[in-house]
Design an enzyme around this catalytic site. Structure first.
Site, PDB file in Angstrom:
ATOM      1  N   GLU A 124      -6.515  -9.044   3.538  1.00  0.00           N
ATOM      2  CA  GLU A 124      -5.679  -8.369   4.555  1.00  0.00           C
ATOM      3  C   GLU A 124      -5.724  -9.220   5.811  1.00  0.00           C
ATOM      4  O   GLU A 124      -6.812  -9.443   6.364  1.00  0.00           O
ATOM      5  CB  GLU A 124      -6.175  -6.959   4.888  1.00  0.00           C
ATOM      6  CG  GLU A 124      -5.818  -5.930   3.853  1.00  0.00           C
ATOM      7  CD  GLU A 124      -6.176  -4.494   4.270  1.00  0.00           C
ATOM      8  OE1 GLU A 124      -6.034  -4.158   5.466  1.00  0.00           O
ATOM      9  OE2 GLU A 124      -6.616  -3.745   3.395  1.00  0.00           O
ATOM     10  N   GLN A 157       1.280  -5.942   5.723  1.00  0.00           N
ATOM     11  CA  GLN A 157       1.654  -5.622   4.360  1.00  0.00           C
ATOM     12  C   GLN A 157       3.003  -6.292   4.079  1.00  0.00           C
ATOM     13  O   GLN A 157       3.386  -7.189   4.831  1.00  0.00           O
ATOM     14  CB  GLN A 157       1.717  -4.124   4.210  1.00  0.00           C
ATOM     15  CG  GLN A 157       0.328  -3.480   4.465  1.00  0.00           C
ATOM     16  CD  GLN A 157       0.269  -1.986   4.198  1.00  0.00           C
ATOM     17  OE1 GLN A 157       1.201  -1.388   3.677  1.00  0.00           O
ATOM     18  NE2 GLN A 157      -0.829  -1.354   4.576  1.00  0.00           N
ATOM     19  N   GLU A 168       0.850  -1.197   0.000  1.00  0.00           N
ATOM     20  CA  GLU A 168       0.000   0.000   0.000  1.00  0.00           C
ATOM     21  C   GLU A 168       0.877   1.236   0.000  1.00  0.00           C
ATOM     22  O   GLU A 168       1.975   1.238   0.590  1.00  0.00           O
ATOM     23  CB  GLU A 168      -0.903  -0.008   1.248  1.00  0.00           C
ATOM     24  CG  GLU A 168      -1.737   1.273   1.360  1.00  0.00           C
ATOM     25  CD  GLU A 168      -2.880   1.206   2.365  1.00  0.00           C
ATOM     26  OE1 GLU A 168      -2.993   0.206   3.111  1.00  0.00           O
ATOM     27  OE2 GLU A 168      -3.670   2.172   2.392  1.00  0.00           O
ATOM     28  N   GLU A 209     -12.584  -1.915   2.086  1.00  0.00           N
ATOM     29  CA  GLU A 209     -13.230  -1.678   3.400  1.00  0.00           C
ATOM     30  C   GLU A 209     -14.295  -0.591   3.328  1.00  0.00           C
ATOM     31  O   GLU A 209     -14.271   0.371   4.114  1.00  0.00           O
ATOM     32  CB  GLU A 209     -12.167  -1.346   4.461  1.00  0.00           C
ATOM     33  CG  GLU A 209     -11.239  -2.510   4.738  1.00  0.00           C
ATOM     34  CD  GLU A 209     -10.305  -2.316   5.937  1.00  0.00           C
ATOM     35  OE1 GLU A 209     -10.236  -1.193   6.484  1.00  0.00           O
ATOM     36  OE2 GLU A 209      -9.652  -3.309   6.317  1.00  0.00           O
TER      37      GLU A 209
HETATM   38  O1  AHR Z   1      -3.133  -2.357   6.263  1.00  0.00           O
HETATM   39  C1  AHR Z   1      -3.401  -1.147   6.896  1.00  0.00           C
HETATM   40  C2  AHR Z   1      -4.835  -0.687   6.708  1.00  0.00           C
HETATM   41  O2  AHR Z   1      -5.686  -1.543   7.418  1.00  0.00           O
HETATM   42  C3  AHR Z   1      -5.382  -0.729   5.293  1.00  0.00           C
HETATM   43  O3  AHR Z   1      -5.094   0.422   4.570  1.00  0.00           O
HETATM   44  C4  AHR Z   1      -6.853  -0.829   5.523  1.00  0.00           C
HETATM   45  O4  AHR Z   1      -7.517  -1.479   4.454  1.00  0.00           O
HETATM   46  C5  AHR Z   1      -6.983  -1.564   6.846  1.00  0.00           C
HETATM   47  O5  AHR Z   1      -7.863  -0.954   7.686  1.00  0.00           O
END
Ligand code: AHR
Length: 506
Positions: free
Chosen positions: A292, A350, A27, A173
């Site tokens: 995620e 991530q 991200e 989300e």
């Molecule tokens: O991974 C960090 C954040 O967590 C992402 O941007 C979001 O999708 C989630 O809330």
């Protein structure tokens, strides 16, 4: 000492394993992109500015697919800002993370980086400030061969061949109050449907994922998925799940319960998706994209999430992982493999610095966090079909989950090579586990390939820049092979992989 037993049979198959469950996530947040994967001028950087040390560690980690460019960032992102000559790209306020986005890295750079590390891309379209029109233009830019203004623009940017991006997420989300231009389930379901239609009109070969709940505890959980799928069931292939494990009670035993809650989460969403299918008299199975997941709780304060002054690439949520985090992540992988019939993609969130298995210093080294190891070894050894594991193990009671088995395990068997990989956690914190494994029908002339354990006496042990190998896998010599039966001793609080190979399969 406790004793446990694990039995699998060659004919009792959950599903072929879709190796896209070993995905990750990049991200535009904090230092994931800038000074993470991209740092022109770094001693290891290539001509594109991609850090060579991070590329090497990414290859070793073994992700198969990587989600990009967000996350919450996606909901305010205009893809046009990130293409074309770098000197002309705008600097923008990123409202998701209160940062300045320089746009020096964008779609084409991510595609180049993906090829260099050998992963499949998973892209998202902005359904926050964006919508169907922006999304169809984006996919035309990426995937249309040529002869239109947008596809020719890609040519002009140096990319003659289409990127051919197959996997697309419809927003991120969208149920979360924190999301830029959050939607209700009805609003999002309609937007997902109409966006899916135009994306498929441009490229009918794509796979699409709709947003599920942001986490298992959302007030609208379950109802959100049912409503969204009521709208877009016919046009989407996947529903997404997100989860971040927390050690809320500062108890390792309670923390382990997250693994069982994840299993429940998966089974509940399968039930909701199949409930929608039933109401629609459809045999279609919506698959799950756990796009995620990770441990994330130590770096969740507002000062971890937001730095004053709109900085470029600030240090955000740089969670330092310990041994118990690695065990929980190993358990999450086991759980997803044991649900391989419905979980077909997943992304560890991530990849670098931002809740990442890989850490870097700008201008300095890169190293492996504890959570790197179970992921890398699972991705390396889990090939083939997931077999149904029948466990016999003592259990304990916890607040996070009523009955937790000390043994947590999964078995993946590769008919082609004759290799069988057993992934096992001993969740007992003081007692060793004597584990007897019966691999029925998988060949009797069996030899060892690898038996590794991830163990540390201190659950809070971490890997740091100064001591990057404090927690790392080592050989476990305490394995005996007798035909179809393996007997192995597992240390308390350990994650293990046992790979054997049989030469006499029928
Ligand atoms: O991974 C960090 C954040 O967590 C992402 O941007 C979001 O999708 C989630 O809330």
């Amino acid at each position: 000492m406790i004793s446990s037993r694990l039995v699998v049979d060659r004919d009792f198959v959950i599903s072929d394993l879709d190796r896209r469950v070993f995905g990750a996530f990049v991200e535009h947040m904090g230092r994931c992109v800038y000074t993470g994967i991209y740092e022109p001028g770094h001693p290891t950087a290539d001509e594109n500015g991609f850090r060579g040390d991070v590329m090497a560690l990414t290859r070793e980690l073994g992700p198969t697919i990587i989600r990009y460019p967000g996350g919450n960032f996606l909901s305010g992102y205009d893809w046009r800002d990130g293409v074309g000559p770098k000197s002309q790209r705008p600097r923008r306020l990123d409202l998701a993370w209160y940062s300045t986005e320089t746009n020096q890295f964008g779609t084409n750079e991510f595609m180049q980086w993906s090829k260099a590390v050998g992963i499949e891309p998973m892209f998202g379209v902005n359904l926050g400030t964006g919508g169907p029109n922006e999304a169809r233009h984006f996919i035309e830019y990426c995937n249309h061969p040529g002869g239109t203004q947008l596809s020719d623009l890609r040519h002009a940017h140096g990319h003659e061949k289409p990127h051919d991006i197959k996997f697309w997420c419809l927003g991120n989300e969208m149920d979360g109050p924190w999301q830029i231009c959050r939607k209700t389930a009805d609003e999002y379901g309609r937007a997902a449907l109409e966006t899916a239609k135009v994306l498929r009109m441009v490229d009918p070969t794509i796979t699409l994922a709709a947003c599920g709940s942001s986490n298992h505890d959302m007030a609208t959980y379950g109802h959100w998925e049912a409503t969204v799928l009521d709208h877009c069931f016919d046009e989407v292939d996947f529903i997404s799940l997100h989860t971040y494990f927390e050690n809320k009670l500062d108890s390792t035993e309670e923390f382990f319960g997250n693994i069982d809650v994840m299993d429940l989460f998966i089974k509940e969403i399968v039930a909701v998706a199949d409930g929608v299918a039933a109401r629609k008299h459809s045999t279609k199975k919506i698959m799950l994209s756990f796009d995620e997941w990770n441990v994330w709780y130590k770096s969740r304060s507002i000062s971890d999430l937001r730095k004053p002054g709109w900085p470029e690439a600030p240090r955000l949520i740089e969670e330092v992982y310990n041994h118990e985090d690695a065990l929980v992540n190993g358990g999450a992988l086991i759980t997803m493999m044991n649900n391989a019939d419905r979980v077909k993609t997943a992304c560890l969130a991530q990849l670098v610095n931002v809740i990442g298995p890989i850490m870097t210093e700008p201008g300095g080294p890169a190293w492996r966090q504890t959570i790197f190891h179970p992921f890398a070894l699972t991705s390396r050894y889990a090939h083939g079909r997931v077999l149904k594991p029948v466990l016999t193990s003592p259990t304990y009671e916890a607040k996070t989950f009523p009955e937790i088995s000390y043994l947590c395990a999964s078995v993946v068997d590769d008919e082609a090579s004759g290799r069988t990989a057993v992934f096992a956690i001993n969740r007992h914190l003081t007692d060793e586990m004597d584990l007897k494994i019966e691999l029925r029908g998988l060949g009797t002339e069996r030899k060892l390939v690898e038996c590794l354990e991830l163990h540390h006496a201190n659950m809070k042990a971490t890997n740091t820049r100064e001591a990057p190998d404090t927690v790392k896998p080592v050989n476990n010599p305490r394995l005996e092979i007798d035909g179809e039966t393996l007997t192995v001793r597992l240390k308390p609080g350990s994650w293990n992989v046992i790979v054997t190979e049989a030469s006499n399969r029928r």
